[in-house]
Design a protein around this motif. Sequence first.
Motif, PDB file in Angstrom:
ATOM      1  N   ALA A   1      46.706 -20.622 101.377  1.00 45.91           N
ATOM      2  CA  ALA A   1      46.844 -19.390 102.163  1.00 45.91           C
ATOM      3  C   ALA A   1      46.316 -18.158 101.427  1.00 45.91           C
ATOM      4  O   ALA A   1      45.716 -17.278 102.045  1.00 45.91           O
ATOM      5  N   VAL A   2      46.546 -18.077 100.130  1.00 41.04           N
ATOM      6  CA  VAL A   2      46.207 -16.821  99.434  1.00 41.04           C
ATOM      7  C   VAL A   2      44.823 -16.821  98.788  1.00 41.04           C
ATOM      8  O   VAL A   2      44.212 -15.764  98.635  1.00 41.04           O
TER       9      VAL A   2
ATOM     10  N   THR B   1      48.126 -10.070  91.518  1.00 41.37           N
ATOM     11  CA  THR B   1      48.583 -10.475  92.854  1.00 41.37           C
ATOM     12  C   THR B   1      49.465 -11.711  92.697  1.00 41.37           C
ATOM     13  O   THR B   1      49.065 -12.699  92.083  1.00 41.37           O
ATOM     14  N   ALA B   2      50.701 -11.622  93.200  1.00 44.49           N
ATOM     15  CA  ALA B   2      51.711 -12.642  92.879  1.00 44.49           C
ATOM     16  C   ALA B   2      52.554 -12.956  94.109  1.00 44.49           C
ATOM     17  O   ALA B   2      53.628 -12.389  94.312  1.00 44.49           O
ATOM     18  N   PRO B   3      52.049 -13.847  94.965  1.00 46.50           N
ATOM     19  CA  PRO B   3      52.755 -14.135  96.219  1.00 46.50           C
ATOM     20  C   PRO B   3      54.011 -14.980  96.010  1.00 46.50           C
ATOM     21  O   PRO B   3      54.055 -15.847  95.140  1.00 46.50           O
ATOM     22  N   HIS B   4      55.001 -14.673  96.826  1.00 41.71           N
ATOM     23  CA  HIS B   4      56.210 -15.506  96.926  1.00 41.71           C
ATOM     24  C   HIS B   4      56.530 -15.650  98.402  1.00 41.71           C
ATOM     25  O   HIS B   4      56.222 -14.733  99.185  1.00 41.71           O
TER      26      HIS B   4
ATOM     27  N   ALA C   1      60.248 -11.645  91.369  1.00 38.31           N
ATOM     28  CA  ALA C   1      59.350 -10.546  91.008  1.00 38.31           C
ATOM     29  C   ALA C   1      57.931 -10.904  91.403  1.00 38.31           C
ATOM     30  O   ALA C   1      57.478 -12.020  91.149  1.00 38.31           O
ATOM     31  N   GLY C   2      57.221  -9.973  91.992  1.00 40.82           N
ATOM     32  CA  GLY C   2      55.817 -10.230  92.294  1.00 40.82           C
ATOM     33  C   GLY C   2      55.397  -9.478  93.537  1.00 40.82           C
ATOM     34  O   GLY C   2      56.134  -9.416  94.516  1.00 40.82           O
ATOM     35  N   ILE C   3      54.200  -8.892  93.487  1.00 41.03           N
ATOM     36  CA  ILE C   3      53.647  -8.178  94.629  1.00 41.03           C
ATOM     37  C   ILE C   3      52.326  -8.845  94.999  1.00 41.03           C
ATOM     38  O   ILE C   3      51.428  -8.952  94.168  1.00 41.03           O
TER      39      ILE C   3
END
Length: 294
Positions: A29-30, A256-259, A271-273
Motif C-alpha cells: 500500500a505505501v 515516513t512511518a505508517p501504522h 510512534a510514526g507519521i
Amino acid sequence: VISVKTTELTIRQPDDWHVHLREGSMLKAVLPYTARQFARAIIMPNLAEPVTTVARAVDYRHRILQALSEEDGVKEFLPLMTAYLTDKTEPADLIDGYKDGIFAAAKLYPANTTTNSANGVTDIRKLEPVFHNMEETGMPLLIHGEVNDPMVDIFDREEIFIRRVLKPLIMMFPNLKVVLEHITTSEAVDFIRSMEGKVAATITPHHLIINRNALFQEGLRPHHYCLPVAKRERHRLALRNAATSGEPWFFLGTDTAPHPISAKEASCGCAGIFSALTALELYTQVFEEEEALD
Ligand code: DOR
Ligand code: ZN
C-alpha cells in the motif's frame, strides 16, 4: 502586498534518505507513494524481525521490488538496504554485506527508544569493533539519536544523546561517516554545523511543520506522535533555517512511518507519521514559506 504562489516547479528527482516500508499488505500500500517521487530510498531495517543479516536484507529487498506492480507506474526505484545493529552484530558479516553492495549503511537504534527497537543496542561500547571496521571501510552509520534512559525527560533525549553518546563516539572514531537522523532540536542543528561536514543530519517534513503543541491541540492527537517527538517552537524554527540554508550536511529524510489506524488511535499508540503521499509537497511548501525555493 501581492503574494505570488508558486503553482509549478521542476526539480531534479530527489532521494529519500529515511523510509519505513514495512511488509506484506502495508508494504504494497505505501511503497508506490515513495517510489513515484523518489529515485532511491534508504530503507529502515526495523521490521518485526529486524534486518540483521545479509540474507534478510536480500530477502527484504526482493520483497520490496516484488511489491511494485505495473499499475504503479514506476520506471525505476532503488531501495538501499540497511543493517540493524544489535549487541551481537559481527563486524565481518556487516562489512562483507557492505562490500558486496547489499548494505548501504548500518542503523543504530539504542534499545527500546522507538518502534521495534527492542533488539537494538544496549551498550554502545560493545560495538567498538564494528565501528572500527565501518570507519576503515567508509560504511555509513545512521543513528536514531535518543538516549534510552527512562530518567531523562522525553523532550531532552536527543540533546542528551548528542552530549553523552554521539560526541564521545566521534572522538573515538573521528573518520566514521555518521548521519544523525530526523533531528528535532536546535542543539542538533548547532552540533551538525560545528562539525563542518564530518557529521550529517536528515530532517523530516513533519518536524519542519509541527511543534509539540500539535500533539495536544484541543485533545490528544496521535497522528502527530512520532519519535523523536516534536519539540518547542524555537527548535522548529532552527530546523527550518537549517533545511533551507543550502548547507550540504542537512538533507532530506522523510521518516515516513505508517501504522494501521488501530495502532495509532489506541490507548498506547505507535510512534510514526506517514508522509510519503505528500512529503515532497510539504518540503516545497516550507521552502516557499521561507522564501528559499530558488
Ligand atoms: O516515529 C517513528 N516511527 N520514529 C521512529 O524512530 C520509528 C518509526 C517507526 O518505525 O514507526
Ligand atoms: Zn524512522
